[in-house]
Design an enzyme around this catalytic site. Structure first.
Site, PDB file in Angstrom:
ATOM      1  N   SER A   1      -9.808  -0.793   7.268  1.00 58.58           N
ATOM      2  CA  SER A   1      -9.266  -0.559   5.934  1.00 58.58           C
ATOM      3  C   SER A   1      -8.592  -1.721   5.238  1.00 58.58           C
ATOM      4  O   SER A   1      -8.200  -1.582   4.092  1.00 58.58           O
ATOM      5  CB  SER A   1      -8.281   0.617   5.978  1.00 58.58           C
ATOM      6  OG  SER A   1      -9.022   1.808   6.171  1.00 58.58           O
TER       7      SER A   1
ATOM      8  N   LYS B   1       0.864  -1.190   0.000  1.00 57.89           N
ATOM      9  CA  LYS B   1       0.000   0.000   0.000  1.00 57.89           C
ATOM     10  C   LYS B   1       0.898   1.237   0.000  1.00 57.89           C
ATOM     11  O   LYS B   1       2.017   1.228   0.545  1.00 57.89           O
ATOM     12  CB  LYS B   1      -0.867  -0.050   1.256  1.00 57.89           C
ATOM     13  CG  LYS B   1      -1.964   0.995   1.348  1.00 57.89           C
ATOM     14  CD  LYS B   1      -2.820   0.698   2.603  1.00 57.89           C
ATOM     15  CE  LYS B   1      -3.913   1.735   2.778  1.00 57.89           C
ATOM     16  NZ  LYS B   1      -4.710   1.441   3.993  1.00 57.89           N
TER      17      LYS B   1
ATOM     18  N   SER C   1      -9.622   1.756   3.109  1.00 58.50           N
ATOM     19  CA  SER C   1      -8.732   2.536   2.286  1.00 58.50           C
ATOM     20  C   SER C   1      -7.718   1.689   1.510  1.00 58.50           C
ATOM     21  O   SER C   1      -7.019   2.227   0.640  1.00 58.50           O
ATOM     22  CB  SER C   1      -7.982   3.554   3.145  1.00 58.50           C
ATOM     23  OG  SER C   1      -7.207   2.906   4.117  1.00 58.50           O
TER      24      SER C   1
END
Lengths: 480, 96
Positions: free
Chosen positions: A173, A74, A149
């Site tokens: 997330s 990420k 997210s």
């Protein structure tokens, strides 16, 4: 279905790591334009590293545990020499000066980091739509969100680009996008995985975790990245550190709690049916299922929406254009700060910074922040009591399946409610995993197991037991 | 619990955020609804509970107060500065 274990074993027995990584990158270049999972791929290095793995094997050397396995990270994790931007203009050019501990450990294990994935800006959001750069599409239906997210990481695994990706989870997330994308995503117990090198959002809630197709793969990745780190004062060695590589799992005798507060009105009927069917299946496999109650559940959302913005406002105070990112012009220092932050941050980030500073300001700190911390402690205590009667809890991960891109975007409360099942595990610091358990309208539904603090192995075992008797995790729009 | 008075300009100052009129208007509409949602916490009796930020029982995790320098890392950080002078971060004057 390409798994971490499958690829790792293939490479050990002679398959070329270079060919695997090349195929992985080709697929990304051919298909990611319509998904938008990746912000950048690191082709040259990944291929060079893969060649080195092949060379090691030719020389007869022992291969490290994840040798040759392609992994995505990420965009909020520092990978030395590479941009880590948290999908924000504020850090669009920021190159990490060091490796996050999780990156260091993955590389020592021979994993190959092929690229960085899209996310909500500074991890604020549940749909990956607040990214300053682009929106990621759900591989199951490109008109729908992937969740957030960690939407990029989840989409990358669902689309079959990589067998595993790292995400971060502060309020759901990892688990929520895993649920919406039909993959497995785990948030470890708080403190189990070092946060050193994770660009901080809410320091008392953040955890890095794996997104994979299977609980077995999640277990393998967790075993590599977990453990005390002298650079993270909140990290520790877990009691159940030895995660079985081949998680031998069964529901026999497992005491499962179903918290009644997680089955709410307004929940999608198909989601509810799917979870109930899964619970019935577990019963037929020998699980002892009982209803439990967690009356403080309704307070975890307000507690989360005080603690998280408060900590966020503090953690994002460092972004002023001085040391990182683009310097903004200003007649003096303060003007420069104001301009950098006005230009660099998106609307949701500004909203949370404002909320956080308000909460922590004089006159409100005790009533809001300290009160929220007390409620957090109470919620943790309530879970502890329930775990005296049961081994794991089963809940839905998300009250709905993936929704349309650009929908709900302007209503902050509705977006917050779609986190309702996931924030409790962050507030209480507990391990939780989402696994695919069905479909509604052709879109994946996720089921969540929550365990007692530091009972990560047990949570992984429950997930693996479920995957041994179902095949939802083997489906995928990009799965071969 | 104090009466909630949300002074957008004061909070913007604390946040080092220069808001446009449109942003100010949007925040003035949205923040109060979130703030009132979180006032719900007053319903929970926490009189006997301690406020703890971190749930772990770790305390005072320190190391020896000795400088450890990784000069390659230091150089990478300095080279990442938008503006530097002699290895130090150069910033605009506070008063100009």
């Amino acid at each position: 279905m390409k798994t971490v274990l499958g690829i790792r074993d293939a490479i050990r027995t002679g398959e070329s790591a270079e060919s695997i990584v090349r195929a992985c990158l080709s697929k990304i270049h051919a298909e990611d334009e319509k998904i938008g999972a990746f912000l950048e791929t690191f082709d040259d290095e990944a291929i060079a590293e893969a060649k080195e793995i092949d060379a090691m094997r030719e020389r007869g050397e022992d291969l490290p545990r994840l040798a040759g396995v392609p992994i995505a990270i990420k965009d909020n994790m520092c990978y030395k020499g590479h941009i880590a931007s948290c999908s924000s203009k504020m850090l669009a050019e920021h190159k990490a000066a060091y490796d996050a501990t999780v990156i260091k450990r993955l590389k020592e294990a021979g994993a190959i980091i092929v690229g960085r994935t899209n996310m909500d800006e500074f991890a604020m959001g549940s749909s990956t739509e607040t990214s300053a750069f682009k929106k990621t599409k759900n591989p199951w239906h490109t008109g729908k969100v992937p969740g957030g997210s960690s939407g990029g990481s989840s989409a990358a695994v669902a689309a079959g680009f990589v067998p595993a990706a790292l995400g971060s989870d502060t309020g759901g997330s990892i688990r929520q996008p895993a649920s919406l994308c039909g993959v497995t995503g785990m948030k470890p117990s708080y403190g189990r995985v070092s946060r050193y090198g994770l660009i901080a959002m809410a320091s008392s809630l953040d955890q890095i975790g794996p997104i994979t197709h299977t609980a077995q793969d999640a277990s393998l990745i967790l075993e590599i990245i977990q453990g005390v780190d002298e650079k993270d004062a909140t990290s520790r060695d877990p009691k159940d550190a030895d995660l079985p590589e081949f998680v031998s799992a069964s529901f026999k005798g497992l005491r499962i709690g179903v918290p009644k507060e997680y089955f709410i009105d307004g929940m999608d009927k198909e989601v509810r049916k799917s979870i109930e069917a899964a619970i019935d299946l577990m019963k037929t496999q020998g699980a002892e299922v009982k209803e439990v109650s967690l009356p403080l559940t309704e307070y975890s959302m307000p507690a989360y929406y005080i603690i998280q913005p408060a900590e966020v406002s503090s953690n994002l105070a460092r972004f002023d254009g001085m040391r990182y990112g683009t310097r903004a012009p200003g007649s003096n220092l303060i003007e420069s700060y104001l301009q950098a932050r006005a230009d660099g941050f998106g609307a949701e980030v500004k909203r949370r910074i404002m909320l956080g500073n308000f909460i922590l300001s004089a006159g409100y700190y005790d009533a809001f922040y300290k009160k929220a911390l007390a409620v957090k402690t109470a919620i943790h205590g309530e879970f502890e009591n329930v775990f005296k009667e049961v081994d794991v809890l089963v809940t839905p991960t998300s009250p709905s399946v993936a929704w349309d891109l650009d929908a709900k975007f302007n209503d902050p409360i509705t977006m917050y409610l779609s986190d309702i099942f996931t924030t409790t595990a962050n507030i209480a610091g507990l391990p939780a995993i989402s696994v695919p358990c069905g479909f509604a309208e052709g879109l994946p539904i996720g089921l969540q197991f929550i365990g007692a603090f530091d009972n990560d192995a047990r949570v992984l075992n429950a997930a693996a037991a479920y995957q041994a008797i179902t095949d939802f995790h083997e489906n995928g729009p990009g799965v071969e | 619990m104090p009466e909630i008075e949300l002074n957008i300009d004061k909070v913007a100052k604390l946040s080092y955020l220069k808001l446009t009129d449109a942003e100010r208007k949007q925040l003035a509409e949205q923040l109060p609804s979130i703030v009132s949602y979180v006032s719900k916490l007053q319903e929970v009796d926490t009189s006997k509970i301690e406020s703890k930020a971190y749930l772990t029982d770790l305390n005072n995790v320190f190391r020896e107060d000795v400088a450890k320098m990784d000069s390659a890392e230091r150089e990478a950080i300095i080279n990442g500065f938008p503006k530097q002078k002699g290895g130090a971060l150069e910033v605009p004057g506070v008063f100009e």
